[in-house]
Design a protein around this motif. Structure first.
Motif, PDB file in Angstrom:
ATOM      1  N   VAL A  64       0.774  -1.170  -0.101  1.00  0.00           N
ATOM      2  CA  VAL A  64       0.073   0.015  -0.089  1.00  0.00           C
ATOM      3  C   VAL A  64       0.779   1.475  -0.041  1.00  0.00           C
ATOM      4  O   VAL A  64       0.826   2.130  -0.902  1.00  0.00           O
ATOM      5  CB  VAL A  64      -1.019   0.095   1.106  1.00  0.00           C
ATOM      6  N   VAL A  65       1.713   1.320   1.007  1.00  0.00           N
ATOM      7  CA  VAL A  65       2.590   2.517   1.121  1.00  0.00           C
ATOM      8  C   VAL A  65       3.492   2.654  -0.394  1.00  0.00           C
ATOM      9  O   VAL A  65       3.457   3.708  -0.688  1.00  0.00           O
ATOM     10  CB  VAL A  65       3.347   2.312   2.469  1.00  0.00           C
ATOM     11  N   ALA A  66       3.899   1.717  -0.537  1.00  0.00           N
ATOM     12  CA  ALA A  66       5.079   1.862  -1.769  1.00  0.00           C
ATOM     13  C   ALA A  66       4.207   2.310  -3.175  1.00  0.00           C
ATOM     14  O   ALA A  66       4.468   3.323  -3.537  1.00  0.00           O
ATOM     15  CB  ALA A  66       5.885   0.612  -1.946  1.00  0.00           C
ATOM     16  N   THR A  67       3.215   1.459  -3.178  1.00  0.00           N
ATOM     17  CA  THR A  67       2.680   1.710  -4.725  1.00  0.00           C
ATOM     18  C   THR A  67       1.684   3.254  -4.607  1.00  0.00           C
ATOM     19  O   THR A  67       1.839   3.848  -5.719  1.00  0.00           O
ATOM     20  CB  THR A  67       1.706   0.694  -4.958  1.00  0.00           C
ATOM     21  N   PRO A 100      -4.150   8.061  14.301  1.00  0.00           N
ATOM     22  CA  PRO A 100      -3.307   9.084  15.172  1.00  0.00           C
ATOM     23  C   PRO A 100      -2.068   8.249  15.170  1.00  0.00           C
ATOM     24  O   PRO A 100      -1.043   9.250  15.602  1.00  0.00           O
ATOM     25  CB  PRO A 100      -4.006   8.796  16.726  1.00  0.00           C
ATOM     26  N   ASN A 101      -1.662   7.232  14.760  1.00  0.00           N
ATOM     27  CA  ASN A 101      -0.502   6.743  14.896  1.00  0.00           C
ATOM     28  C   ASN A 101      -0.044   5.733  13.703  1.00  0.00           C
ATOM     29  O   ASN A 101      -0.806   4.928  13.742  1.00  0.00           O
ATOM     30  CB  ASN A 101      -0.150   5.918  16.124  1.00  0.00           C
ATOM     31  N   LEU A 102       0.928   6.190  12.858  1.00  0.00           N
ATOM     32  CA  LEU A 102       0.991   5.465  11.396  1.00  0.00           C
ATOM     33  C   LEU A 102       1.327   3.812  11.994  1.00  0.00           C
ATOM     34  O   LEU A 102       1.068   3.063  11.110  1.00  0.00           O
ATOM     35  CB  LEU A 102       2.082   5.938  10.743  1.00  0.00           C
ATOM     36  N   ILE A 103       2.355   3.687  12.887  1.00  0.00           N
ATOM     37  CA  ILE A 103       2.915   2.346  13.134  1.00  0.00           C
ATOM     38  C   ILE A 103       1.536   1.556  13.469  1.00  0.00           C
ATOM     39  O   ILE A 103       1.418   0.417  13.175  1.00  0.00           O
ATOM     40  CB  ILE A 103       3.975   2.350  14.336  1.00  0.00           C
ATOM     41  N   GLN A 104       1.026   2.060  14.482  1.00  0.00           N
ATOM     42  CA  GLN A 104      -0.296   1.424  14.916  1.00  0.00           C
ATOM     43  C   GLN A 104      -1.149   0.946  13.871  1.00  0.00           C
ATOM     44  O   GLN A 104      -1.907  -0.056  13.766  1.00  0.00           O
ATOM     45  CB  GLN A 104      -1.052   2.151  15.863  1.00  0.00           C
ATOM     46  N   GLY A 109      -0.305   0.436  10.693  1.00  0.00           N
ATOM     47  CA  GLY A 109       0.077  -0.714  10.136  1.00  0.00           C
ATOM     48  C   GLY A 109       0.042  -1.994  10.830  1.00  0.00           C
ATOM     49  O   GLY A 109      -0.303  -3.076  10.168  1.00  0.00           O
ATOM     50  N   ALA A 110      -0.031  -1.988  12.118  1.00  0.00           N
ATOM     51  CA  ALA A 110      -0.207  -2.944  12.881  1.00  0.00           C
ATOM     52  C   ALA A 110      -1.419  -3.510  12.989  1.00  0.00           C
ATOM     53  O   ALA A 110      -1.811  -4.825  13.005  1.00  0.00           O
ATOM     54  CB  ALA A 110       0.363  -2.821  14.376  1.00  0.00           C
ATOM     55  N   GLU A 111      -2.578  -2.498  13.002  1.00  0.00           N
ATOM     56  CA  GLU A 111      -3.905  -2.896  12.902  1.00  0.00           C
ATOM     57  C   GLU A 111      -4.509  -3.052  11.435  1.00  0.00           C
ATOM     58  O   GLU A 111      -5.664  -3.414  11.183  1.00  0.00           O
ATOM     59  CB  GLU A 111      -4.738  -1.792  13.728  1.00  0.00           C
ATOM     60  N   MET A 112      -3.414  -2.999  10.337  1.00  0.00           N
ATOM     61  CA  MET A 112      -3.777  -3.149   9.053  1.00  0.00           C
ATOM     62  C   MET A 112      -5.031  -2.062   8.740  1.00  0.00           C
ATOM     63  O   MET A 112      -5.921  -2.389   7.881  1.00  0.00           O
ATOM     64  CB  MET A 112      -4.245  -4.704   8.752  1.00  0.00           C
ATOM     65  N   ASN A 113      -4.710  -1.032   9.260  1.00  0.00           N
ATOM     66  CA  ASN A 113      -5.855  -0.017   8.910  1.00  0.00           C
ATOM     67  C   ASN A 113      -5.386   0.501   7.343  1.00  0.00           C
ATOM     68  O   ASN A 113      -4.698   1.635   7.275  1.00  0.00           O
ATOM     69  CB  ASN A 113      -6.024   1.138   9.799  1.00  0.00           C
ATOM     70  N   VAL A 114      -5.710  -0.025   6.352  1.00  0.00           N
ATOM     71  CA  VAL A 114      -5.336   0.216   4.973  1.00  0.00           C
ATOM     72  C   VAL A 114      -5.855   1.647   4.606  1.00  0.00           C
ATOM     73  O   VAL A 114      -4.977   2.395   4.086  1.00  0.00           O
ATOM     74  CB  VAL A 114      -5.850  -0.961   4.220  1.00  0.00           C
ATOM     75  N   LEU A 115      -7.027   2.040   4.723  1.00  0.00           N
ATOM     76  CA  LEU A 115      -7.674   3.273   4.528  1.00  0.00           C
ATOM     77  C   LEU A 115      -6.615   4.572   5.091  1.00  0.00           C
ATOM     78  O   LEU A 115      -6.194   5.397   4.401  1.00  0.00           O
ATOM     79  CB  LEU A 115      -8.851   3.369   4.942  1.00  0.00           C
ATOM     80  N   GLY A 116      -6.332   4.224   6.215  1.00  0.00           N
ATOM     81  CA  GLY A 116      -5.340   5.326   6.931  1.00  0.00           C
ATOM     82  C   GLY A 116      -4.138   5.425   6.333  1.00  0.00           C
ATOM     83  O   GLY A 116      -3.696   6.447   5.928  1.00  0.00           O
ATOM     84  N   LEU A 117      -3.348   4.152   5.935  1.00  0.00           N
ATOM     85  CA  LEU A 117      -2.179   4.231   5.206  1.00  0.00           C
ATOM     86  C   LEU A 117      -2.311   5.008   3.998  1.00  0.00           C
ATOM     87  O   LEU A 117      -1.435   5.485   3.426  1.00  0.00           O
ATOM     88  CB  LEU A 117      -1.711   2.840   5.015  1.00  0.00           C
TER      89      LEU A 117
END
Ligand code: ASP
Length: 435
Positions: free
Chosen positions: A70-73, A155-159, A161-169
């Motif tokens: 997600v992030v890279a593309t 609120p936290n990008l690492i979190q 990622g850990a929670e797979m909040n794709v929309l946020g990413l």
């Protein structure tokens, strides 16, 4: 993604042969499996666990790719559009056309899959993992919509990622890409980092895709061994209905929606134009790769359909990577089908999430075989479904991939025709009388 088209084609063909053989072999062994399994329940479960193990590994690998993909593309996709403040008219028009047609095809997919309900009535189809209770109970439309919006700004990008909040990413990555595109030279190092990261991730995806046939055969066997007769009475009819839904949607899009747009803008016979693209469409169907098809798409557009260099040179290459109507429709249908199969009622808010993430997943998918399948994990995760539930869909994906790739290429081709028309119209014929 510029790879040697001949190499891509060979790879696609080899993959299809492997996958089709895996489906045939897995299906055959899976069909005989119930007779071979021990009667004792615990020994039976152990056997199924071992048989399904490569399949579990495949699913884990697909999940592993979600966050970096997600992030890279997204960062690279947006940054590569060039300084977004300076995109000229052709840029706006092209992106506008892409957005409109992709949105229409996702919407069409969502409508069809809700009308046809290919996954409905699957009481015993929980392929893998149980859904948490909270996901089974649809929330109110307003509540879930607000929750979606909130999720877009984690609120936290690492979190996230850990929670797979794709929309946020996705939101963060798109903004990052856009900002980088405006920073000129100073943004280059970071953009270049993401470009190289993206390429590396795609290489890993290529490796995973080679493992896929083994995983698919394993998933199929484990599923058939577990379900016994129910596989034929329940899974197969449902899967067939799912495939028909995807193909029907793609058919409507390519035979009615896209030609309609062409006719509305250009007032010329769209099917004649499509006929000129026939070779590209067939190549797309046989390679399952819009990137590999690109040279032929350009050739057909310019030679047979007299599309100008500017439109062909801008709309088609960009479209081969970011404009994928077929993939977008398929993402939406597949994810909602899986939700239906799990007995999950998607709320209005979740449908909206599917709409946006399916669109973005299609933008992010590379023009290579089965790229859409990997991106589907993103859409699934966004609505809270464990990608492990994709299971059976994998077995038929190589087949649907061909149809959606042809539609992807048709979307780019019609786009080139439409944009070319608008550009030449603006340039005017030869200015006859000045003033
Ligand atoms: N194979 C498709 C393409 O190249 C992408 C996908 O898998 O949906 O256009």
């Amino acid at each position: 993604m510029t790879e040697d088209p001949a190499k891509l084609r060979r790879r696609a063909n080899a993959l299809v042969i492997f996958t089709a053989s895996a489906v045939a072999l897995g299906g055959l062994l899976g069909w005989m499996l119930p007779g071979w399994l021990p009667d004792d329940a615990s020994a039976r479960n152990t056997a199924l666990m071992v048989i399904g193990f490569p399949g579990d590994l495949l699913m884990q690998m697909l999940k592993m790719m979600v966050v970096p993909l997600v992030v890279a593309t997204m960062v690279v996709g947006v940054a590569s559009l060039g300084d977004i403040r300076k995109a000229g008219k052709i840029g706006y028009r092209t992106v506008g056309y892409y957005a409109l047609t992709t949105g229409m095809s996702v919407l069409l997919g969502i409508i069809l899959v809700n009308l046809i309900q290919p996954g409905a009535g699957a009481e015993n189809l929980q392929a893998a993992g149980e859904l948490p209770q909270s996901l089974r109970e649809p929330k109110g439309a307003l509540e879930s919509l607000l929750q979606v919006v909130k999720g877009m700004f984690p609120p936290n990008l690492i979190q996230a990622g850990a929670e797979m909040n794709v929309l946020g990413l996705i939101v963060f990555s798109v903004v990052l890409g856009a900002v980088l595109s405006t920073m000129g030279e100073r943004g280059r190092p970071v953009t270049r980092f993401f470009e190289s990261f993206n390429e590396a991730i795609m290489k890993i995806v290529h490796l995973v895709v080679w493992f896929a046939p083994i995983g698919i055969a394993s998933l199929l066997m484990a599923r058939m061994g577990k379900a016994g007769d129910a596989f034929f009475t329940q899974d197969i009819p449902r899967l067939a209905k799912y495939m028909l839904t995807v193909i029907l949607g793609l058919g409507i899009h390519v035979l009615i929606v896209l030609p309609g747009i062409y006719w509305l803008v250009k007032k010329q016979n769209p099917f004649k134009y499509m006929l000129g693209m026939a070779q590209a469409l067939l190549t797309a169907f046989s390679t399952a790769s819009s990137s590999a098809t690109l040279p032929i798409t350009m050739e057909c557009a310019k030679t047979n359909n007299k599309v100008g260099d500017r439109a062909a040179g801008f709309v088609l290459p960009l479209g081969a990577t970011i404009n994928m109507d077929g993939t977008a429709l398929y993402e939406a249908v597949a994810v909602i089908f899986i939700a239906q199969s799990l007995g999950m009622d998607l709320s209005a808010g979740q449908m909206v999430v599917v709409f946006f993430t399916a669109t973005l997943a299609a933008i992010g998918a590379a023009g290579i075989p089965e790229a859409g399948l990997v991106m589907m994990a993103i859409v699934l995760t966004a609505v809270g479904i464990d990608p492990a539930n994709a299971g059976l869909i994998l077995a038929v994906d190589w087949f649907l991939d061909r149809f959606r790739t042809a539609v992807n290429v048709a979307g780019d081709a019609i786009g080139a025709g439409v944009i070319d028309h608008l550009e030449t119209r603006d340039a005017g014929p030869v200015p006859a009388v000045a003033g």
